[in-house]
Write an enzyme that holds these catalytic residues in place. Structure first.
Site, short mmCIF file in Angstrom:
data_model
loop_
_atom_site.label_atom_id
_atom_site.label_comp_id
_atom_site.label_asym_id
_atom_site.label_seq_id
_atom_site.Cartn_x
_atom_site.Cartn_y
_atom_site.Cartn_z
CB SER A 229 5.94 8.12 13.65
OG SER A 229 7.24 7.73 13.42
CD GLN B 236 9.29 10.35 14.70
OE1 GLN B 236 10.42 10.06 14.32
NE2 GLN B 236 8.21 9.83 14.18
CD GLN C 289 -11.54 2.12 -1.38
OE1 GLN C 289 -11.81 2.01 -0.18
NE2 GLN C 289 -11.35 3.31 -1.95
CE1 TYR D 218 -4.15 1.77 0.29
CE2 TYR D 218 -2.71 3.37 1.34
CZ TYR D 218 -3.91 3.06 0.73
OH TYR D 218 -4.86 4.02 0.54
CG HIS E 191 -2.99 -38.75 16.63
ND1 HIS E 191 -4.31 -38.49 16.37
CD2 HIS E 191 -2.32 -37.59 16.36
CE1 HIS E 191 -4.44 -37.23 15.96
NE2 HIS E 191 -3.24 -36.66 15.96
CD GLU F 185 8.36 4.49 14.22
OE1 GLU F 185 7.84 5.50 14.76
OE2 GLU F 185 8.20 4.22 13.01
CG HIS F 186 12.48 6.22 15.01
ND1 HIS F 186 11.25 6.78 14.76
CD2 HIS F 186 12.81 5.53 13.90
CE1 HIS F 186 10.86 6.44 13.54
NE2 HIS F 186 11.78 5.68 13.00
CG ASN G 49 -6.52 6.29 5.60
OD1 ASN G 49 -6.78 5.08 5.71
ND2 ASN G 49 -7.09 7.04 4.68
CG HIS H 233 7.02 11.88 10.21
ND1 HIS H 233 7.02 11.60 8.88
CD2 HIS H 233 8.23 11.46 10.67
CE1 HIS H 233 8.18 11.04 8.53
NE2 HIS H 233 8.93 10.95 9.61
CG ASP I 297 13.32 8.42 8.64
OD1 ASP I 297 12.94 7.39 9.23
OD2 ASP I 297 13.14 9.57 9.08
CD GLU J 1 -1.89 -35.12 23.68
OE1 GLU J 1 -2.25 -35.07 22.48
OE2 GLU J 1 -1.03 -34.38 24.17
#
Lengths: 430, 430
Positions: free
Chosen positions: A237, A259, A191, A130, A420, A327-328, A214, A262, A361, A415
């Site tokens: 982020s 940061q 979609q 995506y 088996h 994250e960072h 998003n 963003h 990045d 069992e």
């Protein structure tokens, strides 16, 4: 005004708890909408895609086209100015090298009991990426998703991207050309994820879907997890910077802003053992932010979610850093290894004063798709493994079955699974 | 009556498509129920757990106890008869060895540009294992989930298991003792998964939740994916057997039944190039099934979901086998490697005539938690990696930043992220 905490404050523990547990995710109830969109695409396929694309993207698939073809991607790449083309090529080459070294080893051995055991890795047949439209359409993200898939050996690599009013980002197309993307479809939103997961008449389904999007895209991936493989659910982020007073405060202020720019939901947190330095950083930040074309977003993010935390010593900061599982994580000190040894949870770590997060990045090589929202406690950045799967295998002969068979039959009986046991016992008795 | 197909039938392709795409998952709409249970546990914690446990399990946590203590587990282990104890110990030891060899390697190197790069793996802090109550409570499953977590280095390993009418399965407790489980809580269902994910006053949260469960448990894991890490969504179990006419039809019939006896939704499929052998297997199966204590389940599974597919050659079967991407695949031929080379998608492969699938369920060593429902196209069996995460790291100095900085700044400007560029440019200009 960003948050200021001091670890010697009497209520620091409670204040830090609130910071750790604050939710920055949008709370819009998109679950129902996404569920309806997925059902529609599953039931009506391409017709549903056409309707949603006209409605949400103001793009007519039937008259303006469903796909962007290879020639258009190549032309976009050819049209880059030399500096940008070389920068993209440097990034692609370094990302490729780093991810090639991630390729897992197969195993195939016979143990001391005479049992052949092993595991064989292989790529998924097809992957879908995506790519957001508009502000968040980054060529670097395309490289970071597409190159690991190609390195893993994925034969069919499909991009979906919304093209509002039919417009496309030429930088993204250039990156798609460079990364060897096989198909680009002009669809987006939930979609597009549904089309990749279930397939339509025009679009063959894929096995794994990755890439940022998003809230609708993220929710569609979550709902379709299991129908296809996905990368980790991503949230806003964040960066945590651990810095002593010997840093240039302008450098650290720029890192915090990188940061913050963003998104308003992004978060930047500085830990330092030097209260004067903390003030210098904030002063520098207030000057720098005004000069940025992104100043509105950066200002809003810093004021809403930014924090400066003064601690008695940087060692003392590390358990707090681990709770944030960011994250960072920048360790802007002379001897970053001493602090790095105490890091338990972080997506990616940036060592020393000359490693701004932005390097990661784009061109360093490791993936910039990293776990957010404290998910580094249990998940990892994107890698070739996200586009591969492992098949284990077992091979016995009469002798080794003789050694393992009786225990197997005993456990199967215990069992309550007699067939088996029977499948082993039939082969033991000759 | 199971399905019989022949690849030379004129409508074979359509029939096989139906087999591939048939859904065997229960279609009960549990989503809403599970969502309400999760919300209740999140809001009311232990009180909600008490209510649900009384209602669903007929067990009073406040009067009969929340936990099963270590002494009870040890006593269960001590009470095993010698054969069973040795079988469990053999299984645990072999599972441990196989998974120890899976431990990933860290990387830490400096490339030709002078950039330090690497990746460091570490275990999650805490893992939760779901162990079903009743018929599906298997000590083998406990070992298969717990041992990889312990091998990964997980410090806190928590089992949740429903104990209907306060009853517990001593075999499962014995296995928990053997595997070194740290806590066992008498809770089950979606409420147990919610408690593990969010924590309550009594139960600290975990980072990863694995283990099999009913539709409510599976849906709870799906809904909480992202709050915690989970293993792959699991559906009904399946086996595909590829066998030539030189096999003992009784062996193959027992193998098909060993899958069928698990659950009415299980699926067993035989591919063979020998029509007479196909008939022999079905005859043997019809005799054997009647002797099983599990005959009702096995019969229902075989009649509803079983299939025998006759093909012109076993090579011809392999693309069909790949489309099914089965959890378990037996290659019951003299030279299994020739066919194995053509396998693209399968959870685990059992090589040769003396490797019944049941061996893999208990003592072979590889994990028996495997992707079902065609998910082997994109996912893998449980491994130590499910209990670990990877932190990448990057370290530059003035010199290497000089080499990578300009390209980074160019890309950042092109993406409209000036603070990213600034964080590099500030460090380049001295």
């Amino acid at each position: 005004m960003s948050l200021r905490l001091n670890s010697s404050d009497p209520d620091f523990a409670a204040q830090f708890d609130r910071l750790v547990n604050a939710r920055r995710d949008g709370d819009a109830d998109v679950r129902r909408d996404v569920s309806a969109i997925i059902d529609a695409v599953r039931a009506r396929g391409d017709a549903a895609l056409e309707e949603y694309t006209t409605r949400f993207d103001d793009h007519s698939l039937s008259s303006k086209g469903w796909q962007i073809d290879a020639a258009e991607m190549q032309a976009a790449f050819g049209g880059l100015d030399a500096e940008l083309r070389e920068a993209l090529e440097l990034a692609a080459s370094r990302i490729r090298s780093y991810h090639e070294a991630q390729l897992p080893q197969d195993r195939d051995y016979t143990d001391e009991t005479g049992v052949r055991l092993g595991a064989r890795w292989s790529a998924v047949d097809a992957a879908g990426l995506y790519v957001p439209g508009g502000r968040a359409a980054y060529p670097s993200s395309l490289l970071m998703n597409a190159i690991p898939a190609k390195v893993a050996g994925v034969q069919r690599l499909v991009v979906v991207t919304p093209t509002p009013k039919s417009e496309v980002n030429p930088l993204v197309l250039a990156a798609a050309h460079l990364a060897g993307v096989d198909e680009v479809w002009r669809i987006g939103g939930a979609q597009a994820i549904a089309a990749l997961a279930y397939g339509t008449d025009k679009i063959s389904p894929v096995d794994v879907v990755t890439g940022p999007g998003n809230a609708w895209v993220a929710e569609a991936k979550r709902q379709l997890y299991g129908v296809v493989g996905i990368d980790m659910v991503a949230g806003p982020s964040e960066i945590v910077v651990v810095a002593d007073g010997d840093n240039d405060p302008n450098w650290i202020a720029a890192d915090l802003l990188s940061q913050a720019e963003h998104d308003p939901t992004s978060q930047s947190i500085l830990f330092t053992d030097d209260a004067a330095f903390a003030n210098h950083v904030e002063d520098c930040l207030n000057v720098l932010v005004g000069k940025l074309a992104t100043h509105k977003v950066a200002r809003e993010s810093w004021d809403s979610n930014g924090a400066i935390i003064t601690v008695g010593s940087l060692d003392e900061a590390m358990p707090l850093v681990n709770r944030l599982a960011a994250e960072h994580l920048e360790l802007a000190v002379s001897d970053p290894d001493a602090l790095f040894a105490k890091v338990r949870h972080a997506g990616s770590v940036f060592l020393g004063r000359h490693t701004p997060e932005a390097i990661g990045d784009y061109v360093a090589g490791p993936n910039h798709v990293l776990p957010t929202g404290r998910r580094a406690r249990f998940s990892s950045g994107l890698s070739v493994l996200d586009f591969m799967k492992r098949t284990s295998f077992i091979g016995l002969d009469e002798s080794s079955l003789g050694k393992l068979g009786p225990a197997t039959a005993a456990l199967a009986h215990a069992e309550g699974l007699p067939a088996h046991a029977l499948s082993v016992e039939k082969r033991l008795v000759k």
